[in-house]
Design a protein around this motif. Structure first.
Motif, PDB file in Angstrom:
ATOM      1  N   LEU A  26       0.852  -1.204   0.487  1.00  0.00           N
ATOM      2  CA  LEU A  26       0.207  -0.248  -0.231  1.00  0.00           C
ATOM      3  C   LEU A  26       1.340   1.035  -0.017  1.00  0.00           C
ATOM      4  CD1 LEU A  26      -2.993  -0.692   2.458  1.00  0.00           C
ATOM      5  CD2 LEU A  26      -3.481  -0.313   0.003  1.00  0.00           C
ATOM      6  N   ARG A  27       1.975   1.377   0.242  1.00  0.00           N
ATOM      7  CA  ARG A  27       2.900   3.046   0.761  1.00  0.00           C
ATOM      8  C   ARG A  27       3.495   2.536  -0.568  1.00  0.00           C
ATOM      9  NH1 ARG A  27       5.214   0.088   5.394  1.00  0.00           N
ATOM     10  NH2 ARG A  27       4.238  -0.097   6.977  1.00  0.00           N
ATOM     11  N   ALA A  28       3.849   1.571  -1.317  1.00  0.00           N
ATOM     12  CA  ALA A  28       4.669   1.583  -2.299  1.00  0.00           C
ATOM     13  C   ALA A  28       3.749   1.773  -3.100  1.00  0.00           C
ATOM     14  CB  ALA A  28       5.253   0.210  -3.126  1.00  0.00           C
ATOM     15  N   PHE A  29       2.293   1.636  -3.902  1.00  0.00           N
ATOM     16  CA  PHE A  29       1.111   2.126  -4.513  1.00  0.00           C
ATOM     17  C   PHE A  29       1.102   3.543  -4.217  1.00  0.00           C
ATOM     18  CE2 PHE A  29      -2.696   3.637  -5.129  1.00  0.00           C
ATOM     19  CZ  PHE A  29      -3.429   2.676  -6.433  1.00  0.00           C
ATOM     20  N   GLY A  30       0.910   3.800  -3.375  1.00  0.00           N
ATOM     21  CA  GLY A  30       1.083   5.127  -2.703  1.00  0.00           C
ATOM     22  C   GLY A  30       1.562   6.382  -3.753  1.00  0.00           C
ATOM     23  N   CYS A  31       3.219   6.186  -3.322  1.00  0.00           N
ATOM     24  CA  CYS A  31       4.023   6.737  -3.301  1.00  0.00           C
ATOM     25  C   CYS A  31       3.981   6.915  -4.719  1.00  0.00           C
ATOM     26  CB  CYS A  31       5.022   6.561  -2.566  1.00  0.00           C
ATOM     27  SG  CYS A  31       5.560   6.542  -1.004  1.00  0.00           S
ATOM     28  N   ALA A  32       3.943   5.138  -5.714  1.00  0.00           N
ATOM     29  CA  ALA A  32       4.227   5.646  -6.958  1.00  0.00           C
ATOM     30  C   ALA A  32       2.913   6.628  -7.388  1.00  0.00           C
ATOM     31  CB  ALA A  32       4.711   3.829  -7.761  1.00  0.00           C
ATOM     32  N   LEU A  33       2.458   6.500  -7.011  1.00  0.00           N
ATOM     33  CA  LEU A  33       1.231   6.845  -8.014  1.00  0.00           C
ATOM     34  C   LEU A  33       1.318   8.248  -7.921  1.00  0.00           C
ATOM     35  CD1 LEU A  33      -1.582   7.002  -9.171  1.00  0.00           C
ATOM     36  CD2 LEU A  33      -2.847   6.195  -7.781  1.00  0.00           C
ATOM     37  N   LEU A  34       1.671   8.457  -6.506  1.00  0.00           N
ATOM     38  CA  LEU A  34       2.011   9.903  -6.639  1.00  0.00           C
ATOM     39  C   LEU A  34       2.857  10.946  -7.207  1.00  0.00           C
ATOM     40  CD1 LEU A  34       1.771  10.801  -2.450  1.00  0.00           C
ATOM     41  CD2 LEU A  34       0.393  11.424  -4.062  1.00  0.00           C
ATOM     42  N   ARG A  35       3.955   9.922  -7.637  1.00  0.00           N
ATOM     43  CA  ARG A  35       4.433  10.374  -9.201  1.00  0.00           C
ATOM     44  C   ARG A  35       4.804  10.636 -10.124  1.00  0.00           C
ATOM     45  NH1 ARG A  35       8.975   7.404  -5.008  1.00  0.00           N
ATOM     46  NH2 ARG A  35       7.832   6.009  -6.270  1.00  0.00           N
ATOM     47  N   ARG A  36       4.021   9.470 -10.331  1.00  0.00           N
ATOM     48  CA  ARG A  36       2.990   9.018 -11.610  1.00  0.00           C
ATOM     49  C   ARG A  36       2.042  10.242 -12.075  1.00  0.00           C
ATOM     50  NH1 ARG A  36      -0.803   6.728 -15.199  1.00  0.00           N
ATOM     51  NH2 ARG A  36      -2.369   7.521 -14.384  1.00  0.00           N
ATOM     52  N   SER A  37       1.240  10.886 -10.936  1.00  0.00           N
ATOM     53  CA  SER A  37       0.203  11.849 -11.302  1.00  0.00           C
ATOM     54  C   SER A  37       0.278  12.922 -11.209  1.00  0.00           C
ATOM     55  CB  SER A  37      -0.864  11.785  -9.976  1.00  0.00           C
ATOM     56  OG  SER A  37      -1.047   9.808 -10.287  1.00  0.00           O
ATOM     57  N   ILE A  38       1.623  12.943 -10.717  1.00  0.00           N
ATOM     58  CA  ILE A  38       2.235  14.530 -10.888  1.00  0.00           C
ATOM     59  C   ILE A  38       3.141  14.830 -12.063  1.00  0.00           C
ATOM     60  CG2 ILE A  38       4.523  15.641  -9.661  1.00  0.00           C
ATOM     61  CD1 ILE A  38       3.743  15.503  -7.071  1.00  0.00           C
ATOM     62  N   ASP A  39       3.493  13.462 -12.217  1.00  0.00           N
ATOM     63  CA  ASP A  39       4.014  13.850 -13.671  1.00  0.00           C
ATOM     64  C   ASP A  39       2.774  14.140 -14.832  1.00  0.00           C
ATOM     65  OD1 ASP A  39       6.608  13.330 -13.675  1.00  0.00           O
ATOM     66  OD2 ASP A  39       6.833  11.195 -13.907  1.00  0.00           O
ATOM     67  N   GLU A  40       1.684  13.264 -14.750  1.00  0.00           N
ATOM     68  CA  GLU A  40       0.887  13.444 -15.393  1.00  0.00           C
ATOM     69  C   GLU A  40       0.134  14.730 -15.454  1.00  0.00           C
ATOM     70  OE1 GLU A  40       1.689  11.928 -18.607  1.00  0.00           O
ATOM     71  OE2 GLU A  40       2.850   9.381 -17.646  1.00  0.00           O
ATOM     72  N   LEU A  41       0.443  15.653 -14.498  1.00  0.00           N
ATOM     73  CA  LEU A  41      -1.201  16.255 -14.125  1.00  0.00           C
ATOM     74  C   LEU A  41      -1.883  16.875 -14.944  1.00  0.00           C
ATOM     75  CD1 LEU A  41      -1.765  15.880 -11.080  1.00  0.00           C
ATOM     76  CD2 LEU A  41      -0.308  18.438 -10.703  1.00  0.00           C
ATOM     77  N   ASP A  42      -0.778  17.525 -16.178  1.00  0.00           N
ATOM     78  CA  ASP A  42      -1.866  18.414 -17.204  1.00  0.00           C
ATOM     79  C   ASP A  42      -3.370  17.351 -17.324  1.00  0.00           C
ATOM     80  OD1 ASP A  42      -0.741  20.768 -16.810  1.00  0.00           O
ATOM     81  OD2 ASP A  42      -0.533  20.596 -19.014  1.00  0.00           O
ATOM     82  N   LEU A  43      -2.631  16.409 -17.800  1.00  0.00           N
ATOM     83  CA  LEU A  43      -3.524  15.352 -18.495  1.00  0.00           C
ATOM     84  C   LEU A  43      -4.628  15.101 -17.886  1.00  0.00           C
ATOM     85  CD1 LEU A  43      -1.501  13.046 -20.694  1.00  0.00           C
ATOM     86  CD2 LEU A  43      -2.656  15.384 -21.805  1.00  0.00           C
ATOM     87  N   LEU A  44      -4.184  14.226 -16.276  1.00  0.00           N
ATOM     88  CA  LEU A  44      -5.390  13.912 -15.386  1.00  0.00           C
ATOM     89  C   LEU A  44      -6.304  15.151 -14.912  1.00  0.00           C
ATOM     90  CD1 LEU A  44      -2.894  12.357 -13.328  1.00  0.00           C
ATOM     91  CD2 LEU A  44      -4.614  11.173 -14.061  1.00  0.00           C
ATOM     92  N   LEU A  45      -5.497  16.369 -14.636  1.00  0.00           N
ATOM     93  CA  LEU A  45      -6.548  16.961 -15.221  1.00  0.00           C
ATOM     94  C   LEU A  45      -7.737  17.879 -15.750  1.00  0.00           C
ATOM     95  CD1 LEU A  45      -4.890  19.552 -13.055  1.00  0.00           C
ATOM     96  CD2 LEU A  45      -7.189  18.272 -12.204  1.00  0.00           C
ATOM     97  N   ALA A  46      -7.265  17.580 -17.108  1.00  0.00           N
ATOM     98  CA  ALA A  46      -7.986  18.174 -18.517  1.00  0.00           C
ATOM     99  C   ALA A  46      -8.695  16.961 -18.510  1.00  0.00           C
ATOM    100  CB  ALA A  46      -6.808  18.440 -19.648  1.00  0.00           C
TER     101      ALA A  46
END
Lengths: 228, 228
Positions: free
Chosen positions: B126-146
Motif C-alpha cells: 500500500l505504501r509503495a502504491f501510493g508513493c508510486a501513484l503520487l509520482r506518476r500523477s504529478i508527472d501527468e498532472l496536466d493530462l489527468l486534470l484535463a
DNA sequence: TTACGATCCGGACCGAGGTCCGTTTAATTT
DNA sequence: AAATTAAACGGACCTCGGTCCGGATCGTAA
C-alpha cells in the motif's frame, strides 16, 4: 451574514468574475439575517429573485442536471446576460441555490447545539459533523453534483474551504501532532458529493453503511476507539 | 492486453458510446503486448495514430487544458467526426493519451517487483502504491486534470476502478475485518489528481510532505505503526 | 421635475463539445 | 477485376456556456 455570501453581488463592468471573500479563517461575521446582496438595485434584486425562483422550479421539475442558463433566463423572463452577470457562471447559480442550506449548516456548526456545534469534545464533533453533512449532501445531491466546480477550482470553492477548515480545526484539537491539513482533506474527501452519489446511487449502499464508514474512518484517523 | 484497453475500439454505427469492459475483478488478461485496438481498419488505425500524435504534440506545446477536439482534428488533417468516433469524447482522448503510462503502472502492480508488485506484505505494498501513484500523477498532472471525467462517471472510470480494486484487495489482507470497500475509496481520494494539484500547485506543499501524508494515512487507516 | 451618471438589461455573438448523415474507401467475395 | 458491403470519413449542424456592448432604467441630486 454568516460568511457564505460567496456568490457575491455586483461584479463591476461585468467580465470581472466575482472574487470570493477568502475567509481568513472560519471567522464568522455577526448577524445571521438573510438581508445580504448589499444594496442591489431594485430591478436587479427583483430579477435575482425571479431567477432563483425559476431555477429552483426547473431543477425540482427536471433535475438540476438538465438546468440550462438560457432555460432559466427564459423561465424568469429575463435576458441571458442577466443570469451570468448575477451569478457569474453555472456553478455560481447552483451555489446560490444551495446557499440557504449552506448557511443553515454553517450556523449549526458555529453556534448550534453540541455535538455539531461548540461544546462537545473534538472527536465527537467530528463524528457529528460527518453524519450531518452526509444527510445534507444526500438531500441536495442533485444540486451538488450539477454544481460541482471544475477540478482546478474545486478545492478553493469557499463553501468547501469553510467546511475543510472546520475539520482541520477539530483535528488540531483531537490529534495535535498530526499533519491536520492533509488529514482534513482526507476526511472531507469521504464526504464528497460525487463519491456519495457513486456509493448510494450507483452501488446501492445503504446510507447507514456510509454513515458507519464515517465513524470508523474518524476512529482510525484520530486513533481513537469507535463509539459504542 | 493488460486490461487497460478502456477506450475501446470501433463503436458500431457511431452514436453508441464505447462501453467499458467492466473488469470483473483485477483479472488481467494475458499478453502484455502493445497490439490492441482489435482489427482496426487500415485507414482507421492510421488516423488514430495521427490523432494521438497530434494531440500529444498540442498538449505538450500549449497544455492539455487548451486542447480542443477540433484543433486536434485539424492538426491531424482529419475530420472532427473521426476524433469522436475513435475516442468517444474529450475524456476518452485524454485517457488514450494516458494509456501508455497507465498500462505501465498496472503492469508494475500486477507483475512487477515488490514492494509495488506482488510479494511484499500488504501494508508495505500500500505504501509503495501510493508513493508510486503520487509520482506518476504529478508527472501527468496536466493530462489527468484535463481528462477528469464528469462527477457521475468519475468513479466508474475503468482506470480508477482498477486502482481502487487493487487498494481494496490489499486492504482486505491488511485489515480483514474493516469495511475495505469504503476505506479504499478514502485512500484513493487522497491520491486524487485535483487534490494533488491543489496541494502542490495551489498551496505549494512540497511533494515530500504529500508523500509523508500518505504514509501517515496508511498507518492510521490500517492501525499500524508508521515506517521508520 | 428634470437631468445625469452609474448600474443593469438583453440578445446577438462566439467557441467548443458532440451528433448526423451522405459520401468514400478498405476488405472480401465471386 | 468487378461487385458488394461494412466500416470509416468529414464537415455541416445543433446546443449550451460564456462574452460584449448599445440601449434602457434606476437612484440621486439639483
Amino acid at each position: 451574514m454568516l460568511y457564505a455570501g460567496f456568490m457575491s453581488a455586483a461584479l463591476p463592468p461585468f467580465p470581472k468574475p466575482q472574487e470570493a471573500l477568502d475567509a481568513p479563517e472560519l471567522l464568522q461575521v455577526g448577524s445571521g439575517t438573510e438581508v445580504d446582496e448589499p444594496c442591489l438595485r431594485a430591478d436587479a434584486a427583483r430579477n435575482r429573485a425571479r431567477l432563483l425562483d425559476a431555477a429552483g422550479r426547473l431543477a425540482a421539475e427536471h433535475g438540476a442536471a438538465a438546468l440550462t442558463m438560457e432555460g432559466v433566463a427564459a423561465a424568469a423572463s429575463v435576458g441571458k446576460g442577466t443570469v451570468f452577470r448575477r451569478f457569474g457562471d453555472r456553478t455560481g447559480l447552483l451555489a446560490a441555490l444551495l446557499d440557504h442550506s449552506e448557511r443553515k449548516f454553517q450556523a449549526a456548526i458555529l453556534s448550534g447545539p453540541p455535538p455539531l456545534g461548540p461544546g462537545a469534545p473534538p472527536v465527537e464533533r467530528l463524528r457529528a459533523f460527518g453524519c450531518a453533512l452526509l444527510r445534507r449532501s444526500i438531500d441536495e445531491l442533485d444540486l451538488l453534483l450539477a454544481g460541482e466546480p471544475s477540478a482546478e477550482r474545486r478545492h478553493t470553492f469557499p463553501p468547501r474551504r469553510f467546511l475543510r477548515s472546520h475539520v482541520a480545526l477539530l483535528l488540531r484539537e483531537a490529534v495535535p501532532d498530526a499533519d491536520t491539513e492533509l488529514l482534513s482533506h482526507t476526511l472531507m474527501a469521504y464526504l464528497d458529493a460525487a463519491l456519495l452519489h457513486h456509493l448510494t446511487e450507483q452501488c446501492g449502499l445503504p446510507p447507514e453503511r456510509v454513515r458507519a464508514g464515517w465513524l470508523d474512518l474518524v476512529a482510525r484517523v484520530t486513533r481513537t476507539d469507535p463509539p459504542a
